[in-house]
Design a protein around this motif. Sequence first.
Motif, PDB file in Angstrom:
ATOM      1  N   ASN A 129       4.464   4.848  -2.688  1.00  0.00           N
ATOM      2  CA  ASN A 129       5.012   3.492  -2.780  1.00  0.00           C
ATOM      3  C   ASN A 129       4.120   2.552  -1.991  1.00  0.00           C
ATOM      4  O   ASN A 129       3.587   2.914  -0.945  1.00  0.00           O
ATOM      5  CB  ASN A 129       6.443   3.530  -2.198  1.00  0.00           C
ATOM      6  CG  ASN A 129       6.975   2.190  -1.793  1.00  0.00           C
ATOM      7  OD1 ASN A 129       6.559   1.639  -0.765  1.00  0.00           O
ATOM      8  ND2 ASN A 129       7.911   1.662  -2.546  1.00  0.00           N
ATOM      9  N   VAL A 130       3.939   1.345  -2.502  1.00  0.00           N
ATOM     10  CA  VAL A 130       3.212   0.329  -1.761  1.00  0.00           C
ATOM     11  C   VAL A 130       3.995  -0.982  -1.801  1.00  0.00           C
ATOM     12  O   VAL A 130       4.545  -1.349  -2.836  1.00  0.00           O
ATOM     13  CB  VAL A 130       1.780   0.123  -2.286  1.00  0.00           C
ATOM     14  CG1 VAL A 130       1.779  -0.382  -3.728  1.00  0.00           C
ATOM     15  CG2 VAL A 130       1.000  -0.841  -1.406  1.00  0.00           C
ATOM     16  N   GLN A 131       4.067  -1.626  -0.659  1.00  0.00           N
ATOM     17  CA  GLN A 131       4.700  -2.943  -0.550  1.00  0.00           C
ATOM     18  C   GLN A 131       3.608  -3.930  -0.179  1.00  0.00           C
ATOM     19  O   GLN A 131       3.042  -3.875   0.904  1.00  0.00           O
ATOM     20  CB  GLN A 131       5.784  -2.919   0.524  1.00  0.00           C
ATOM     21  CG  GLN A 131       6.852  -1.876   0.281  1.00  0.00           C
ATOM     22  CD  GLN A 131       7.782  -1.731   1.463  1.00  0.00           C
ATOM     23  OE1 GLN A 131       7.973  -2.651   2.232  1.00  0.00           O
ATOM     24  NE2 GLN A 131       8.366  -0.539   1.615  1.00  0.00           N
ATOM     25  N   TYR A 173       5.375  -1.361  -5.720  1.00  0.00           N
ATOM     26  CA  TYR A 173       4.927  -0.510  -6.816  1.00  0.00           C
ATOM     27  C   TYR A 173       5.176   0.951  -6.463  1.00  0.00           C
ATOM     28  O   TYR A 173       5.157   1.337  -5.285  1.00  0.00           O
ATOM     29  CB  TYR A 173       3.442  -0.730  -7.094  1.00  0.00           C
ATOM     30  CG  TYR A 173       3.123  -2.113  -7.584  1.00  0.00           C
ATOM     31  CD1 TYR A 173       2.776  -3.127  -6.690  1.00  0.00           C
ATOM     32  CD2 TYR A 173       3.177  -2.422  -8.943  1.00  0.00           C
ATOM     33  CE1 TYR A 173       2.496  -4.405  -7.144  1.00  0.00           C
ATOM     34  CE2 TYR A 173       2.886  -3.707  -9.392  1.00  0.00           C
ATOM     35  CZ  TYR A 173       2.549  -4.680  -8.486  1.00  0.00           C
ATOM     36  OH  TYR A 173       2.273  -5.953  -8.932  1.00  0.00           O
ATOM     37  N   TRP A 174       5.389   1.738  -7.527  1.00  0.00           N
ATOM     38  CA  TRP A 174       5.654   3.169  -7.379  1.00  0.00           C
ATOM     39  C   TRP A 174       4.711   3.982  -8.256  1.00  0.00           C
ATOM     40  O   TRP A 174       4.338   3.546  -9.342  1.00  0.00           O
ATOM     41  CB  TRP A 174       7.088   3.499  -7.828  1.00  0.00           C
ATOM     42  CG  TRP A 174       8.156   2.941  -6.951  1.00  0.00           C
ATOM     43  CD1 TRP A 174       8.761   1.721  -7.072  1.00  0.00           C
ATOM     44  CD2 TRP A 174       8.758   3.571  -5.820  1.00  0.00           C
ATOM     45  NE1 TRP A 174       9.701   1.564  -6.086  1.00  0.00           N
ATOM     46  CE2 TRP A 174       9.723   2.685  -5.306  1.00  0.00           C
ATOM     47  CE3 TRP A 174       8.582   4.813  -5.199  1.00  0.00           C
ATOM     48  CZ2 TRP A 174      10.509   2.995  -4.193  1.00  0.00           C
ATOM     49  CZ3 TRP A 174       9.368   5.118  -4.093  1.00  0.00           C
ATOM     50  CH2 TRP A 174      10.305   4.216  -3.601  1.00  0.00           C
ATOM     51  N   ALA A 207      -4.480   4.175  -4.914  1.00  0.00           N
ATOM     52  CA  ALA A 207      -4.018   2.881  -5.393  1.00  0.00           C
ATOM     53  C   ALA A 207      -5.186   2.154  -6.042  1.00  0.00           C
ATOM     54  O   ALA A 207      -6.275   2.073  -5.481  1.00  0.00           O
ATOM     55  CB  ALA A 207      -3.461   2.058  -4.247  1.00  0.00           C
ATOM     56  N   SER A 208      -4.969   1.648  -7.230  1.00  0.00           N
ATOM     57  CA  SER A 208      -6.000   0.882  -7.912  1.00  0.00           C
ATOM     58  C   SER A 208      -5.406  -0.439  -8.366  1.00  0.00           C
ATOM     59  O   SER A 208      -4.194  -0.581  -8.511  1.00  0.00           O
ATOM     60  CB  SER A 208      -6.549   1.660  -9.101  1.00  0.00           C
ATOM     61  OG  SER A 208      -5.514   1.946 -10.027  1.00  0.00           O
ATOM     62  N   GLY A 209      -6.281  -1.395  -8.587  1.00  0.00           N
ATOM     63  CA  GLY A 209      -5.823  -2.714  -8.975  1.00  0.00           C
ATOM     64  C   GLY A 209      -6.132  -3.713  -7.885  1.00  0.00           C
ATOM     65  O   GLY A 209      -6.967  -3.479  -7.027  1.00  0.00           O
ATOM     66  N   THR A 210      -5.409  -4.802  -7.882  1.00  0.00           N
ATOM     67  CA  THR A 210      -5.676  -5.892  -6.946  1.00  0.00           C
ATOM     68  C   THR A 210      -4.881  -5.683  -5.664  1.00  0.00           C
ATOM     69  O   THR A 210      -3.706  -6.012  -5.596  1.00  0.00           O
ATOM     70  CB  THR A 210      -5.305  -7.243  -7.581  1.00  0.00           C
ATOM     71  OG1 THR A 210      -5.987  -7.367  -8.828  1.00  0.00           O
ATOM     72  CG2 THR A 210      -5.710  -8.379  -6.653  1.00  0.00           C
ATOM     73  N   ILE A 211      -5.539  -5.099  -4.683  1.00  0.00           N
ATOM     74  CA  ILE A 211      -4.912  -4.889  -3.381  1.00  0.00           C
ATOM     75  C   ILE A 211      -5.814  -5.469  -2.313  1.00  0.00           C
ATOM     76  O   ILE A 211      -6.851  -4.895  -1.998  1.00  0.00           O
ATOM     77  CB  ILE A 211      -4.656  -3.401  -3.089  1.00  0.00           C
ATOM     78  CG1 ILE A 211      -3.749  -2.802  -4.150  1.00  0.00           C
ATOM     79  CG2 ILE A 211      -4.032  -3.247  -1.713  1.00  0.00           C
ATOM     80  CD1 ILE A 211      -3.490  -1.335  -3.948  1.00  0.00           C
ATOM     81  N   GLY A 251       3.945   4.203   1.611  1.00  0.00           N
ATOM     82  CA  GLY A 251       4.805   5.276   2.046  1.00  0.00           C
ATOM     83  C   GLY A 251       4.975   6.367   1.019  1.00  0.00           C
ATOM     84  O   GLY A 251       4.537   6.243  -0.126  1.00  0.00           O
ATOM     85  N   TRP A 252       5.593   7.416   1.475  1.00  0.00           N
ATOM     86  CA  TRP A 252       5.962   8.543   0.624  1.00  0.00           C
ATOM     87  C   TRP A 252       7.479   8.683   0.637  1.00  0.00           C
ATOM     88  O   TRP A 252       8.101   8.688   1.702  1.00  0.00           O
ATOM     89  CB  TRP A 252       5.325   9.836   1.127  1.00  0.00           C
ATOM     90  CG  TRP A 252       3.861   9.899   0.913  1.00  0.00           C
ATOM     91  CD1 TRP A 252       2.875   9.558   1.793  1.00  0.00           C
ATOM     92  CD2 TRP A 252       3.201  10.327  -0.282  1.00  0.00           C
ATOM     93  NE1 TRP A 252       1.645   9.748   1.220  1.00  0.00           N
ATOM     94  CE2 TRP A 252       1.808  10.225  -0.045  1.00  0.00           C
ATOM     95  CE3 TRP A 252       3.637  10.799  -1.518  1.00  0.00           C
ATOM     96  CZ2 TRP A 252       0.864  10.577  -1.012  1.00  0.00           C
ATOM     97  CZ3 TRP A 252       2.705  11.148  -2.468  1.00  0.00           C
ATOM     98  CH2 TRP A 252       1.324  11.032  -2.219  1.00  0.00           C
ATOM     99  N   TYR A 253       8.029   8.780  -0.552  1.00  0.00           N
ATOM    100  CA  TYR A 253       9.449   9.033  -0.738  1.00  0.00           C
ATOM    101  C   TYR A 253       9.587  10.351  -1.497  1.00  0.00           C
ATOM    102  O   TYR A 253       8.632  10.830  -2.093  1.00  0.00           O
ATOM    103  CB  TYR A 253      10.105   7.912  -1.552  1.00  0.00           C
ATOM    104  CG  TYR A 253      10.251   6.603  -0.819  1.00  0.00           C
ATOM    105  CD1 TYR A 253       9.137   5.832  -0.511  1.00  0.00           C
ATOM    106  CD2 TYR A 253      11.497   6.125  -0.434  1.00  0.00           C
ATOM    107  CE1 TYR A 253       9.267   4.632   0.169  1.00  0.00           C
ATOM    108  CE2 TYR A 253      11.646   4.929   0.231  1.00  0.00           C
ATOM    109  CZ  TYR A 253      10.527   4.183   0.527  1.00  0.00           C
ATOM    110  OH  TYR A 253      10.665   2.986   1.193  1.00  0.00           O
ATOM    111  N   ARG A 254      10.765  10.907  -1.463  1.00  0.00           N
ATOM    112  CA  ARG A 254      11.010  12.112  -2.252  1.00  0.00           C
ATOM    113  C   ARG A 254      12.420  12.081  -2.818  1.00  0.00           C
ATOM    114  O   ARG A 254      13.315  11.445  -2.270  1.00  0.00           O
ATOM    115  CB  ARG A 254      10.809  13.369  -1.422  1.00  0.00           C
ATOM    116  CG  ARG A 254      11.824  13.586  -0.318  1.00  0.00           C
ATOM    117  CD  ARG A 254      11.428  14.805   0.528  1.00  0.00           C
ATOM    118  NE  ARG A 254      12.389  15.054   1.612  1.00  0.00           N
ATOM    119  CZ  ARG A 254      12.194  15.957   2.561  1.00  0.00           C
ATOM    120  NH1 ARG A 254      11.073  16.694   2.579  1.00  0.00           N
ATOM    121  NH2 ARG A 254      13.110  16.133   3.496  1.00  0.00           N
TER     122      ARG A 254
END
Length: 116
Positions: free
Chosen positions: A96-98, A105-106, A24-28, A35-38
């Motif tokens: 995925n990040v919440q 974001y995905w 993950a990059s950017g403002t976090i 998580g991981w989805y499929r």
Amino acid sequence: QVQLVESGGGLVQPGGSLRLSCKASGTIFRFNAMGWYRQAPGKERELVAGITWGGSTNYADSVKGRFTISRDIAKNMVYLQMNSLKPEDTAVYYCNVQLGTGAIYWGKGTLVTVSS
């Protein structure tokens, strides 16, 4: 803005292992969960595994005991160790990040194919 980039997918034989990574990059500053989805062909996207900022994890019943999610907060990374892979695990896997702001974001996904 947050960007997620998955890696580690590929072709593996049944019973084999793969480790997926998500950068993950950017403002976090803090996230609620990653998580991981499929999504398999012809099927809906489903949650595989999730992990909170505090480290609590949850898994889909179909992967419990075989998959392990982990994260490295300092590196903004989340991982999915997949063992004892089955043909039915074949899918595109998405990170995925919440965020605490409510934004979600995905990543673009990485393909995992389990076949002999």
